[in-house]
Scaffold this active site. Sequence first.
Site, PDB file in Angstrom:
ATOM      1  N   GLU A  91      29.724  24.178  46.096  1.00 32.94           N
ATOM      2  CA  GLU A  91      30.577  23.904  47.253  1.00 32.94           C
ATOM      3  C   GLU A  91      30.892  25.187  47.995  1.00 32.94           C
ATOM      4  O   GLU A  91      30.956  26.263  47.407  1.00 32.94           O
ATOM      5  CB  GLU A  91      31.887  23.249  46.795  1.00 32.94           C
ATOM      6  CG  GLU A  91      31.666  21.817  46.368  1.00 32.94           C
ATOM      7  CD  GLU A  91      32.937  21.121  45.911  1.00 32.94           C
ATOM      8  OE1 GLU A  91      34.029  21.601  46.242  1.00 32.94           O
ATOM      9  OE2 GLU A  91      32.809  20.109  45.221  1.00 32.94           O
ATOM     10  N   CYS A 104      34.494  30.530  52.618  1.00 28.94           N
ATOM     11  CA  CYS A 104      34.697  30.780  51.188  1.00 28.94           C
ATOM     12  C   CYS A 104      33.416  30.351  50.469  1.00 28.94           C
ATOM     13  O   CYS A 104      32.995  29.202  50.583  1.00 28.94           O
ATOM     14  CB  CYS A 104      35.902  29.973  50.686  1.00 28.94           C
ATOM     15  SG  CYS A 104      36.168  30.128  48.912  1.00 28.94           S
ATOM     16  N   CYS A 111      30.516  29.101  35.799  1.00 27.59           N
ATOM     17  CA  CYS A 111      31.033  30.459  35.615  1.00 27.59           C
ATOM     18  C   CYS A 111      31.145  30.733  34.127  1.00 27.59           C
ATOM     19  O   CYS A 111      31.466  29.836  33.348  1.00 27.59           O
ATOM     20  CB  CYS A 111      32.408  30.598  36.269  1.00 27.59           C
ATOM     21  SG  CYS A 111      33.076  32.290  36.201  1.00 27.59           S
ATOM     22  N   CYS A 115      38.207  31.487  32.309  1.00 21.22           N
ATOM     23  CA  CYS A 115      39.650  31.469  32.607  1.00 21.22           C
ATOM     24  C   CYS A 115      40.165  30.049  32.345  1.00 21.22           C
ATOM     25  O   CYS A 115      39.587  29.074  32.829  1.00 21.22           O
ATOM     26  CB  CYS A 115      39.910  31.875  34.055  1.00 21.22           C
ATOM     27  SG  CYS A 115      39.240  33.503  34.441  1.00 21.22           S
ATOM     28  N   CYS A 118      40.882  27.419  35.244  1.00 21.24           N
ATOM     29  CA  CYS A 118      39.938  27.320  36.363  1.00 21.24           C
ATOM     30  C   CYS A 118      38.868  26.277  36.082  1.00 21.24           C
ATOM     31  O   CYS A 118      38.252  26.267  35.013  1.00 21.24           O
ATOM     32  CB  CYS A 118      39.291  28.675  36.617  1.00 21.24           C
ATOM     33  SG  CYS A 118      38.039  28.639  37.903  1.00 21.24           S
ATOM     34  N   CYS A 334      37.606  16.863  45.956  1.00 23.43           N
ATOM     35  CA  CYS A 334      36.580  17.879  45.755  1.00 23.43           C
ATOM     36  C   CYS A 334      35.779  17.651  44.484  1.00 23.43           C
ATOM     37  O   CYS A 334      34.561  17.621  44.498  1.00 23.43           O
ATOM     38  CB  CYS A 334      37.252  19.235  45.716  1.00 23.43           C
ATOM     39  SG  CYS A 334      36.147  20.548  45.358  1.00 23.43           S
TER      40      CYS A 334
HETATM   41  N1  SAH Z   1      35.584  34.883  39.521  1.00 21.23           N
HETATM   42  C1  SAH Z   1      36.344  35.405  40.625  1.00 21.23           C
HETATM   43  C2  SAH Z   1      36.448  34.402  41.773  1.00 21.23           C
HETATM   44  C3  SAH Z   1      37.250  33.208  41.364  1.00 21.23           C
HETATM   45  S1  SAH Z   1      37.974  32.188  42.582  1.00 21.23           S
HETATM   46  C4  SAH Z   1      37.722  35.824  40.174  1.00 21.23           C
HETATM   47  O1  SAH Z   1      38.028  35.616  39.007  1.00 21.23           O
HETATM   48  O2  SAH Z   1      38.455  36.387  40.962  1.00 21.23           O
HETATM   49  C5  SAH Z   1      39.232  33.090  43.345  1.00 21.23           C
HETATM   50  C6  SAH Z   1      40.645  32.996  42.753  1.00 21.23           C
HETATM   51  O3  SAH Z   1      41.084  31.660  42.557  1.00 21.23           O
HETATM   52  C7  SAH Z   1      40.749  33.689  41.417  1.00 21.23           C
HETATM   53  O4  SAH Z   1      41.892  34.513  41.431  1.00 21.23           O
HETATM   54  C8  SAH Z   1      40.937  32.533  40.472  1.00 21.23           C
HETATM   55  O5  SAH Z   1      41.607  32.928  39.307  1.00 21.23           O
HETATM   56  C9  SAH Z   1      41.735  31.566  41.311  1.00 21.23           C
HETATM   57  N2  SAH Z   1      41.749  30.190  40.795  1.00 21.23           N
HETATM   58  C10 SAH Z   1      40.831  29.564  40.054  1.00 21.23           C
HETATM   59  N3  SAH Z   1      41.222  28.316  39.744  1.00 21.23           N
HETATM   60  C11 SAH Z   1      42.432  28.134  40.304  1.00 21.23           C
HETATM   61  C12 SAH Z   1      43.364  27.045  40.331  1.00 21.23           C
HETATM   62  N4  SAH Z   1      43.126  25.899  39.726  1.00 21.23           N
HETATM   63  N5  SAH Z   1      44.517  27.239  41.028  1.00 21.23           N
HETATM   64  C13 SAH Z   1      44.761  28.391  41.668  1.00 21.23           C
HETATM   65  N6  SAH Z   1      43.919  29.438  41.670  1.00 21.23           N
HETATM   66  C14 SAH Z   1      42.771  29.322  40.988  1.00 21.23           C
END
Ligand code: SAH
Length: 362
Positions: A91, A104, A111, A115, A118, A334
């Site tokens: 996406e 974006c 990934c 985390c 996420c 989504c």
């Molecule tokens: N791998 C990269 C890009 C991730 S997406 C990173 O870790 O930064 C960008 C941001 O969105 C990151 O800070 C990630 O932790 C956050 N993110 C991921 N899932 C989320 C969620 N469910 N709610 C809020 N932020 C989220």
Amino acid sequence: MKPPLLSLGLEGLMTWMEARNWPRFHARQVWHWVFVRRCRDFLQMTDLPKRLRQELADHLDCFSTRVVREQRAKDGTCKLLLELRDGETIECVLIPEQERRTACISTQVGCGMGCVFCASGLNGLARNLDWWEILEQLLHLSDQLADPSRLTHIVVMGMGEPLANLDNLLLALHWATDRQGLGLSQRHVTISTVGLPAKIRQLADLQLSYHLAVSLHAPNDELRNRIVPTNAHIGIAAILEAANYFFQKTGRQVTYEYVLLRGINDGAEQARQLGQLLRGRRAHVNLIPFNDVPGLPYRRPSDAALAEFMTILRQYRISVTARKRKGSEIEAACGQLRRQAASRASQTALTTQPTLVPASTG
Ligand code: SAH
């Protein structure tokens, strides 16, 4: 299968022309049609000889990805589901705001960072995206804009860990920022990373003007190891050192992202620890209230907790913003988009991806 046009690169397309006894400059014309005039069909490239247009169409695919779904929220946020050649889906999102039109984009299918809050990493990493698959996301999103509007900003905050696929990302961003590509300013590109120190240094050494955002999410290793498991073999100290190095080399202030999870990392004590950790650094903190992910047990912080967290950080003289919610009506759908696509392709690995948008400042 025909190679995708972008995978050749401009130089490669020139060589392709030469090999077929066409003048090299036709390659520049094709590039201009694709990047500036948003033409997606070789046969419509009307200033090329007809025979060449046909030859291009016979031997190359204009894109390797195709839009299989599109969703638009009332605030203009538009989410695209793209299908890759191997049937995987990713996406990408367009976020229009006043004078900005932000894309974006994703860098990986899935990934590997794990985390806990996420959605992208729930099923691990499927594969890295090739650089033209990253670039094509920008072109598909551009197609959503009414002419003569152009993309103004890029946030690499979609699926995947960008620094784990740095070479492909850099090539894609090269064409995003090159005058012969999309021509965006490097300063308007933000790369968000979980914090991979060696890769942050490698990026810093290139002396580009990209903006770096580090997903910190916790003020101490004990808590960060729980939220960001990959931290166990990295550690906050090494990340902050690498971020300092990035600032020294590029002169660009680093942003720290901090997803607030109710009752886990959103307390006054964590805010004070974060204040102490970042005090005196040229840093900006972007607080991100957790976006619900179906099936995960985490919750957004209360408004009061968010406000107090900000107040405490400001007492430490740290510049801080909270991320605005955008496209919230399409957010819930989504995961469904990907789920439907996945079941059509009879895949079993399902992931959802929340809408992730940048703060309006910074
Ligand atoms: N791998 C990269 C890009 C991730 S997406 C990173 O870790 O930064 C960008 C941001 O969105 C990151 O800070 C990630 O932790 C956050 N993110 C991921 N899932 C989320 C969620 N469910 N709610 C809020 N932020 C989220």
